[in-house]
Every structure is written in C-alpha cells, then in structure tokens.
Design a protein around this motif. Structure first.
Motif, PDB file in Angstrom:
ATOM      1  N   LEU A  69      12.165  15.232  -7.581  1.00  0.00           N
ATOM      2  CA  LEU A  69      11.306  16.191  -6.897  1.00  0.00           C
ATOM      3  C   LEU A  69      10.785  15.536  -5.633  1.00  0.00           C
ATOM      4  N   ARG A  70      11.105  16.145  -4.495  1.00  0.00           N
ATOM      5  CA  ARG A  70      10.592  15.673  -3.213  1.00  0.00           C
ATOM      6  C   ARG A  70       9.562  16.679  -2.726  1.00  0.00           C
ATOM      7  N   ILE A  71       8.442  16.172  -2.229  1.00  0.00           N
ATOM      8  CA  ILE A  71       7.401  17.035  -1.676  1.00  0.00           C
ATOM      9  C   ILE A  71       7.187  16.591  -0.237  1.00  0.00           C
ATOM     10  N   ILE A  72       7.341  17.529   0.691  1.00  0.00           N
ATOM     11  CA  ILE A  72       7.243  17.211   2.118  1.00  0.00           C
ATOM     12  C   ILE A  72       6.223  18.140   2.752  1.00  0.00           C
ATOM     13  N   GLY A  73       5.205  17.551   3.375  1.00  0.00           N
ATOM     14  CA  GLY A  73       4.234  18.345   4.123  1.00  0.00           C
ATOM     15  C   GLY A  73       4.779  18.652   5.507  1.00  0.00           C
ATOM     16  N   LEU A  74       4.781  19.918   5.878  1.00  0.00           N
ATOM     17  CA  LEU A  74       5.276  20.299   7.207  1.00  0.00           C
ATOM     18  C   LEU A  74       4.141  20.637   8.168  1.00  0.00           C
ATOM     19  N   THR A  75       2.905  20.372   7.729  1.00  0.00           N
ATOM     20  CA  THR A  75       1.748  20.622   8.592  1.00  0.00           C
ATOM     21  C   THR A  75       0.866  19.377   8.615  1.00  0.00           C
ATOM     22  N   ASP A  76      -0.014  19.297   9.599  1.00  0.00           N
ATOM     23  CA  ASP A  76      -0.859  18.113   9.797  1.00  0.00           C
ATOM     24  C   ASP A  76      -2.142  18.176   8.957  1.00  0.00           C
ATOM     25  N   PHE A  77      -1.975  18.277   7.637  1.00  0.00           N
ATOM     26  CA  PHE A  77      -3.121  18.318   6.728  1.00  0.00           C
ATOM     27  C   PHE A  77      -2.849  17.420   5.537  1.00  0.00           C
ATOM     28  N   ALA A  78      -3.911  16.908   4.923  1.00  0.00           N
ATOM     29  CA  ALA A  78      -3.796  16.058   3.729  1.00  0.00           C
ATOM     30  C   ALA A  78      -3.679  16.962   2.509  1.00  0.00           C
ATOM     31  N   HIS A  79      -2.470  17.148   2.030  1.00  0.00           N
ATOM     32  CA  HIS A  79      -2.213  17.977   0.861  1.00  0.00           C
ATOM     33  C   HIS A  79      -2.424  17.154  -0.401  1.00  0.00           C
ATOM     34  N   GLY A  94      -4.061   4.877 -14.509  1.00  0.00           N
ATOM     35  CA  GLY A  94      -3.521   6.142 -14.979  1.00  0.00           C
ATOM     36  C   GLY A  94      -3.721   7.194 -13.905  1.00  0.00           C
ATOM     37  N   ASN A  95      -2.972   7.115 -12.836  1.00  0.00           N
ATOM     38  CA  ASN A  95      -3.168   8.003 -11.699  1.00  0.00           C
ATOM     39  C   ASN A  95      -2.631   9.399 -11.969  1.00  0.00           C
ATOM     40  N   THR A  96      -3.372  10.410 -11.510  1.00  0.00           N
ATOM     41  CA  THR A  96      -2.962  11.804 -11.678  1.00  0.00           C
ATOM     42  C   THR A  96      -3.014  12.591 -10.369  1.00  0.00           C
ATOM     43  N   ILE A  97      -3.403  11.953  -9.274  1.00  0.00           N
ATOM     44  CA  ILE A  97      -3.548  12.663  -8.002  1.00  0.00           C
ATOM     45  C   ILE A  97      -2.730  11.962  -6.917  1.00  0.00           C
ATOM     46  N   LEU A  98      -1.990  12.765  -6.154  1.00  0.00           N
ATOM     47  CA  LEU A  98      -1.263  12.290  -4.986  1.00  0.00           C
ATOM     48  C   LEU A  98      -1.831  13.002  -3.767  1.00  0.00           C
ATOM     49  N   THR A  99      -2.206  12.241  -2.750  1.00  0.00           N
ATOM     50  CA  THR A  99      -2.748  12.822  -1.517  1.00  0.00           C
ATOM     51  C   THR A  99      -1.872  12.374  -0.352  1.00  0.00           C
ATOM     52  N   SER A 100      -1.393  13.341   0.420  1.00  0.00           N
ATOM     53  CA  SER A 100      -0.497  13.024   1.531  1.00  0.00           C
ATOM     54  C   SER A 100      -1.273  12.526   2.734  1.00  0.00           C
ATOM     55  N   ALA A 101      -0.560  11.859   3.610  1.00  0.00           N
ATOM     56  CA  ALA A 101      -1.111  11.566   4.931  1.00  0.00           C
ATOM     57  C   ALA A 101      -1.256  12.903   5.657  1.00  0.00           C
ATOM     58  N   ALA A 102      -2.199  13.005   6.568  1.00  0.00           N
ATOM     59  CA  ALA A 102      -2.470  14.271   7.261  1.00  0.00           C
ATOM     60  C   ALA A 102      -1.566  14.441   8.485  1.00  0.00           C
ATOM     61  N   PHE A 103      -0.270  14.262   8.257  1.00  0.00           N
ATOM     62  CA  PHE A 103       0.709  14.382   9.325  1.00  0.00           C
ATOM     63  C   PHE A 103       1.932  15.113   8.808  1.00  0.00           C
ATOM     64  N   ALA A 104       2.485  16.014   9.599  1.00  0.00           N
ATOM     65  CA  ALA A 104       3.730  16.684   9.245  1.00  0.00           C
ATOM     66  C   ALA A 104       4.818  15.640   9.031  1.00  0.00           C
ATOM     67  N   GLY A 105       5.597  15.820   8.001  1.00  0.00           N
ATOM     68  CA  GLY A 105       6.662  14.877   7.683  1.00  0.00           C
ATOM     69  C   GLY A 105       6.290  13.895   6.596  1.00  0.00           C
ATOM     70  N   SER A 106       5.036  13.860   6.200  1.00  0.00           N
ATOM     71  CA  SER A 106       4.631  12.985   5.107  1.00  0.00           C
ATOM     72  C   SER A 106       5.331  13.452   3.836  1.00  0.00           C
ATOM     73  N   SER A 126       4.642   8.194   8.988  1.00  0.00           N
ATOM     74  CA  SER A 126       3.282   8.361   9.459  1.00  0.00           C
ATOM     75  C   SER A 126       2.231   7.826   8.491  1.00  0.00           C
ATOM     76  N   GLY A 127       2.659   7.372   7.338  1.00  0.00           N
ATOM     77  CA  GLY A 127       1.716   6.813   6.377  1.00  0.00           C
ATOM     78  C   GLY A 127       2.080   7.225   4.965  1.00  0.00           C
ATOM     79  N   PRO A 128       1.626   6.470   3.986  1.00  0.00           N
ATOM     80  CA  PRO A 128       2.001   6.745   2.597  1.00  0.00           C
ATOM     81  C   PRO A 128       1.142   7.844   1.966  1.00  0.00           C
ATOM     82  N   TRP A 129       1.661   8.387   0.903  1.00  0.00           N
ATOM     83  CA  TRP A 129       0.844   9.202   0.023  1.00  0.00           C
ATOM     84  C   TRP A 129      -0.028   8.217  -0.765  1.00  0.00           C
ATOM     85  N   VAL A 130      -1.196   8.624  -1.139  1.00  0.00           N
ATOM     86  CA  VAL A 130      -2.104   7.752  -1.877  1.00  0.00           C
ATOM     87  C   VAL A 130      -2.188   8.256  -3.312  1.00  0.00           C
TER      88      VAL A 130
END
Length: 132
Positions: A69-79, A94-106, A126-130
């Motif tokens: 499963l690939r998740i790609i943000g196409l807008t400049d927001f932290a999804h 025990g991580n359960t949350i992934l937060t994208s960088a606030a850049f399209a293409g993350s 543009s930066g890692p998901w956290v």
C-alpha cells in the motif's frame, strides 16, 4: 532488452517471483477525511484533499501477505493516517499514527504481513512521514 517478441525476454525460473505490471495495481483517489479501503492487491492511494486529511486504515485481511500500500499526498498539507493496530516500523514503540510532510509528493509505503502493516519506505524528497 529491447524488442517485440516475448522470446527475447528471460523467462522466470521455477521458484522465482515476479513483480506485477503497474497496470495491475489499483489506484484510489481520496479527497476527504475517510477510511482508506483495505487493499486486496497492490494499491496506490493519492490524497488530493485541499486541507489536512484525517484518514484511518484497518488491519490487512487474511491472505493479504505481501500486498503493498502506497500513500501519496498530492497537496501541501500534513495528512494523518491512524492505523487500527500498531504497525511495525523498526522502532520499539507501538506506533499507530503516520503523519506526512506538508508537501505534495510526500509518500509512504507499507506491506501486509501476518495481519499487520509493516513500514517499508517512508522517506521522500521533501521529508519523511513521521510515525508516532
């Protein structure tokens, strides 16, 4: 190899696996806060929401081992993706949350294994998901 005849391409040997053609992968476009459909085959999710998206992801189903499963943000927001159970990401938490960088293409990539999601690629230009 260049050519038009199938005989010009090497055939897989017994026991070898091959990657599916990209046309066999599913594509899903998400423009709001919602659950990501749990994939049954390799899937790319494109997040197109014009503000930060709040997404959820259930555990992979039985028989889903190896599904990517690939998740790609196409807008400049932290999804934000909240996973139903802890995913494996190479840390002791025990991580359960992934937060994208606030850049399209993350982008982030997960693979299903024994009823869990395993983080296999989280770095972007543009930066890692956290993971948290």
């Amino acid at each position: 190899f260049c050519g038009s005849s199938p005989s010009q391409f090497p055939q897989p040997q017994p026991g070898e696996t091959s990657q599916p053609l990209s046309s066999q992968a599913e594509q899903v476009f998400i423009d709001g806060d919602q659950a990501i459909p749990v994939p049954t085959r390799d899937t790319t999710v494109f997040v197109t929401k014009t503000s930060a998206a709040a997404l959820t992801l259930a555990v992979p189903g039985a028989g889903s081992d190896g599904v990517k499963l690939r998740i790609i943000g196409l807008t400049d927001f932290a999804h934000v993706v909240t996973v139903a159970t802890a995913f494996l990401d190479g840390t002791s938490g025990g991580n359960t949350i992934l937060t994208s960088a606030a850049f399209a293409g993350s982008s982030v990539e997960l693979i299903a294994s024994k009823g869990l999601w395993v983080l296999i690629n989280g770095a972007t230009n543009s930066g890692p998901w956290v993971a948290s």
